[in-house]
Design a protein around this motif. Sequence first.
Motif, PDB file in Angstrom:
ATOM      1  N   GLY A  62     -31.971 -11.699  34.000  1.00 23.44           N
ATOM      2  CA  GLY A  62     -31.178 -11.101  32.938  1.00 23.44           C
ATOM      3  C   GLY A  62     -29.966 -10.372  33.484  1.00 23.44           C
ATOM      4  O   GLY A  62     -28.849 -10.499  32.957  1.00 23.44           O
ATOM      5  N   VAL A  63     -30.178  -9.605  34.551  1.00 20.87           N
ATOM      6  CA  VAL A  63     -29.056  -8.915  35.195  1.00 20.87           C
ATOM      7  C   VAL A  63     -28.059  -9.932  35.749  1.00 20.87           C
ATOM      8  O   VAL A  63     -26.839  -9.768  35.616  1.00 20.87           O
ATOM      9  CB  VAL A  63     -29.563  -7.991  36.320  1.00 20.87           C
ATOM     10  N   LEU A  64     -28.596 -11.003  36.360  1.00 18.51           N
ATOM     11  CA  LEU A  64     -27.718 -12.044  36.892  1.00 18.51           C
ATOM     12  C   LEU A  64     -26.900 -12.700  35.774  1.00 18.51           C
ATOM     13  O   LEU A  64     -25.689 -12.926  35.921  1.00 18.51           O
ATOM     14  CB  LEU A  64     -28.552 -13.103  37.625  1.00 18.51           C
ATOM     15  N   GLY A  65     -27.556 -12.997  34.650  1.00 16.08           N
ATOM     16  CA  GLY A  65     -26.851 -13.592  33.521  1.00 16.08           C
ATOM     17  C   GLY A  65     -25.777 -12.668  32.972  1.00 16.08           C
ATOM     18  O   GLY A  65     -24.674 -13.112  32.625  1.00 16.08           O
ATOM     19  N   TYR A  66     -26.088 -11.380  32.922  1.00 14.54           N
ATOM     20  CA  TYR A  66     -25.104 -10.390  32.458  1.00 14.54           C
ATOM     21  C   TYR A  66     -23.887 -10.361  33.371  1.00 14.54           C
ATOM     22  O   TYR A  66     -22.734 -10.384  32.915  1.00 14.54           O
ATOM     23  CB  TYR A  66     -25.764  -9.014  32.396  1.00 14.54           C
ATOM     24  N   LEU A  67     -24.137 -10.328  34.698  1.00  8.59           N
ATOM     25  CA  LEU A  67     -23.034 -10.304  35.657  1.00  8.59           C
ATOM     26  C   LEU A  67     -22.203 -11.584  35.582  1.00  8.59           C
ATOM     27  O   LEU A  67     -20.975 -11.547  35.673  1.00  8.59           O
ATOM     28  CB  LEU A  67     -23.580 -10.108  37.074  1.00  8.59           C
ATOM     29  N   PHE A  68     -22.874 -12.723  35.420  1.00  9.67           N
ATOM     30  CA  PHE A  68     -22.159 -13.992  35.301  1.00  9.67           C
ATOM     31  C   PHE A  68     -21.216 -13.960  34.100  1.00  9.67           C
ATOM     32  O   PHE A  68     -20.071 -14.415  34.175  1.00  9.67           O
ATOM     33  CB  PHE A  68     -23.151 -15.150  35.168  1.00  9.67           C
ATOM     34  N   LYS A  69     -21.723 -13.440  32.971  1.00  9.15           N
ATOM     35  CA  LYS A  69     -20.895 -13.388  31.766  1.00  9.15           C
ATOM     36  C   LYS A  69     -19.721 -12.426  31.939  1.00  9.15           C
ATOM     37  O   LYS A  69     -18.588 -12.727  31.543  1.00  9.15           O
ATOM     38  CB  LYS A  69     -21.743 -12.955  30.566  1.00  9.15           C
ATOM     39  N   LYS A  70     -19.978 -11.273  32.519  1.00  5.00           N
ATOM     40  CA  LYS A  70     -18.926 -10.286  32.699  1.00  5.00           C
ATOM     41  C   LYS A  70     -17.850 -10.780  33.665  1.00  5.00           C
ATOM     42  O   LYS A  70     -16.669 -10.480  33.496  1.00  5.00           O
ATOM     43  CB  LYS A  70     -19.512  -8.972  33.223  1.00  5.00           C
ATOM     44  N   LEU A  71     -18.268 -11.521  34.698  1.00  2.19           N
ATOM     45  CA  LEU A  71     -17.324 -12.003  35.705  1.00  2.19           C
ATOM     46  C   LEU A  71     -16.815 -13.404  35.398  1.00  2.19           C
ATOM     47  O   LEU A  71     -16.116 -13.998  36.214  1.00  2.19           O
ATOM     48  CB  LEU A  71     -17.995 -11.980  37.087  1.00  2.19           C
ATOM     49  N   HIS A  72     -17.236 -13.934  34.241  1.00  2.00           N
ATOM     50  CA  HIS A  72     -16.779 -15.248  33.775  1.00  2.00           C
ATOM     51  C   HIS A  72     -17.190 -16.378  34.730  1.00  2.00           C
ATOM     52  O   HIS A  72     -16.410 -17.285  35.004  1.00  2.00           O
ATOM     53  CB  HIS A  72     -15.261 -15.249  33.583  1.00  2.00           C
ATOM     54  N   TYR A  73     -18.431 -16.298  35.203  1.00  5.88           N
ATOM     55  CA  TYR A  73     -19.021 -17.398  35.956  1.00  5.88           C
ATOM     56  C   TYR A  73     -19.829 -18.275  34.987  1.00  5.88           C
ATOM     57  O   TYR A  73     -20.530 -17.740  34.124  1.00  5.88           O
ATOM     58  CB  TYR A  73     -19.948 -16.876  37.054  1.00  5.88           C
ATOM     59  N   PRO A  74     -19.752 -19.585  35.108  1.00  3.32           N
ATOM     60  CA  PRO A  74     -20.488 -20.458  34.176  1.00  3.32           C
ATOM     61  C   PRO A  74     -21.980 -20.496  34.495  1.00  3.32           C
ATOM     62  O   PRO A  74     -22.380 -20.584  35.669  1.00  3.32           O
ATOM     63  CB  PRO A  74     -19.847 -21.834  34.412  1.00  3.32           C
ATOM     64  N   LEU A  75     -22.798 -20.407  33.461  1.00  4.88           N
ATOM     65  CA  LEU A  75     -24.256 -20.464  33.639  1.00  4.88           C
ATOM     66  C   LEU A  75     -24.794 -21.896  33.646  1.00  4.88           C
ATOM     67  O   LEU A  75     -25.805 -22.181  34.282  1.00  4.88           O
ATOM     68  CB  LEU A  75     -24.950 -19.673  32.524  1.00  4.88           C
ATOM     69  N   ALA A  76     -24.126 -22.798  32.921  1.00  9.97           N
ATOM     70  CA  ALA A  76     -24.630 -24.168  32.807  1.00  9.97           C
ATOM     71  C   ALA A  76     -24.804 -24.853  34.166  1.00  9.97           C
ATOM     72  O   ALA A  76     -25.824 -25.522  34.390  1.00  9.97           O
ATOM     73  CB  ALA A  76     -23.725 -24.992  31.898  1.00  9.97           C
ATOM     74  N   PRO A  77     -23.862 -24.733  35.129  1.00  7.07           N
ATOM     75  CA  PRO A  77     -24.087 -25.369  36.434  1.00  7.07           C
ATOM     76  C   PRO A  77     -25.310 -24.814  37.165  1.00  7.07           C
ATOM     77  O   PRO A  77     -26.033 -25.561  37.834  1.00  7.07           O
ATOM     78  CB  PRO A  77     -22.801 -25.056  37.209  1.00  7.07           C
TER      79      PRO A  77
END
Length: 502
Positions: A422-437
Motif C-alpha cells: 500500500g505504501v509502495l502504491g501510494y509512492l508510485f502514484k505520488k511520483l507518477h510511476y506506472p503500476l501496470a508494468p
Amino acid sequence: MENIAELMHGFEVALTVQHIGLMLVGVLLGILVGVLPGLGAPNGVSLLLPLTFGMQPVSAIILLSSMYWGALFGGSVTSILFNIPGEPSSVATTFDGYPMARDGQPTKALATAFGSAAFGALVGVALITLLAGWVAKAALQFGPAEYFAVYFLAFASFIGMGGSPPAKTLVSLAIGFALAAVGIDTVSGSVRLTMGVDELVKGVSFVVAVMGLFGIGELMLAVEDEATSIKGVNSRVDWREVLVTLAGLPRHGWALLRSAAIGCWMGVTPGGPTAASFMSYGVAKRFSPRRENFGRGEQEGIIAPETADHAAGTSALLPMLALGIPGSATAAVMMGGLMIWGLNPGPMLFIEQKDFVWGLIASMYLGNVVALVLVLLTVPIFAAMMRIPFYVITPLILIVITVGAYSVSNSYLDVMLMMGFGVLGYLFKKLHYPLAPLVLAMVIGDKAEDAFRQAMLISRGSLGIFFSNGLVATLMGIGILFLVIPLVGQLRSRRTMARPAL
C-alpha cells in the motif's frame, strides 16, 4: 463459423440461473466499486478474488468479469454527476460530461456515456470472438524462444507505448521482476530472495500485492485529497430523454467506430483503458468540426473516451486468454485468479477448457447488457451513496481489504506485506510511476525467465535462437523497435531545442 458454433455453446454455459445471478451480483458490486472513491476495478476484483477459491472456474470468472464491467460503467457516474472520476480511465469523461450535466442535461450526458460504453464493449467482445481461436492456434506453434519473444514484446510495449516516462516504466518492471523471483526457482529448485523468512518460500502472493497497491494506495491518496464533501448535480433519470439520446447516437457513427478501433488496439497492446480514453478524446477533438465546444459539454467529447475505455477494457482479455499476457492491470488480476484455480492462460486453454473460455466470452455479451440496464436503474441510489461522509466509508474499505489479505493464506505476514505494498502504491502514484508494468512483471516475470532459460538450454547459450525463424525474429524486432521509439523521440526533441531560432 467454428467460432460462432463455439460461442453458441458458450451461451449454453452462461445462460443458467446461477450464472445470471452471479452477473447481477458482480455488476452491482462493480458499480459500487466504480462509484466510491478509493476503490477501482483492479482492487475490486482482487478483493473479490479470495471469495472465488471454492467456486467452479466458469462461475468465478463470470463473477469477476461482471464486476469489471460494472466498475467501468460506475466510474462514469461520478465523472459526470460529481466531476470525480471513479476510475482513472474515466478522467477524460469529466472534461465534457460534467459541464453537460451541470448545464441541466445530466440524463443526456449519462445516456451518451452508457450507450457509447456499451457499443465499445460489444466491439471488444466481437473482436475476441473473431480472433481468439486464430490467435490460440497460431500460439500452438510457439516454443520457449517464441514465448520469450512475446513476453519481451509485452514488456517493450509498456516502455515504448505505455505513456509513462521509459525510465519510470523500467523501474516499475524491475521491482515486479524482483518480486516474481521470490520463492522457489522453478528451473533449478533452489530457494532464493526469501531473506530467511520461511513463509516467503511460496513466493509473494499476487492477490496480497494488488490489494495493497490498488486498495491501500488509492485509499491513502483519497484520504490525502480529503474527498469528504462532494456536491453533485441532480441525478434523476428521464427515461424518455434516455431513449431519444440513444436513438441519436448513430449520427456519431464515425466517432464511435474510430474510438472503438483505438480502444481495441490499446487493449490488445499494453496501453490499457486509461491511455485509450485520453488518446481517443485527443483524436476526436483534433478532427471534430466542433472542436471549440470541447470542454464545454460537447457530446462527442463523452462518446470518444467512453467508447475507447470500454473497448480497451474488454479487448484486454484477448491477449490474457490466448497468450497468457494481460493487456491491463485488471486483466492481470484475473490472470492471477486463473492460475490460482489451476488454469494456465494460453493456447491450450482453448483446447482443454472450452467451456471455460467460451462461457466467459458469452458472458461478456450478457454481462455488458446487464451492466447497462442496472447502471441506469441504480444511478440515483449510488449518487446518494456518494454523499456519505468519506470518514465513514474509509474504515469499511480498510477492514474489507485487511480481511481479504489475511484470508488468502491465513497469514499475518500477508497483512504486513499488503500494508507495505500500500505504501509502495501510494509512492508510485505520488511520483507518477506506472503500476501496470509492476503488476505485469509480477504475473509473467517468472514465466518470461523460464522461457528464456529453456531457450538458452536448447541453444546451448546462443542468443541466435531468438532470431532463428521468421516468427520469433519478427516479434523480437518489433519489441526492439518499441524500445528504440522513446530514444528517437528524445533525440528529436533535443535537436529541436538545440536548433537556433530564425
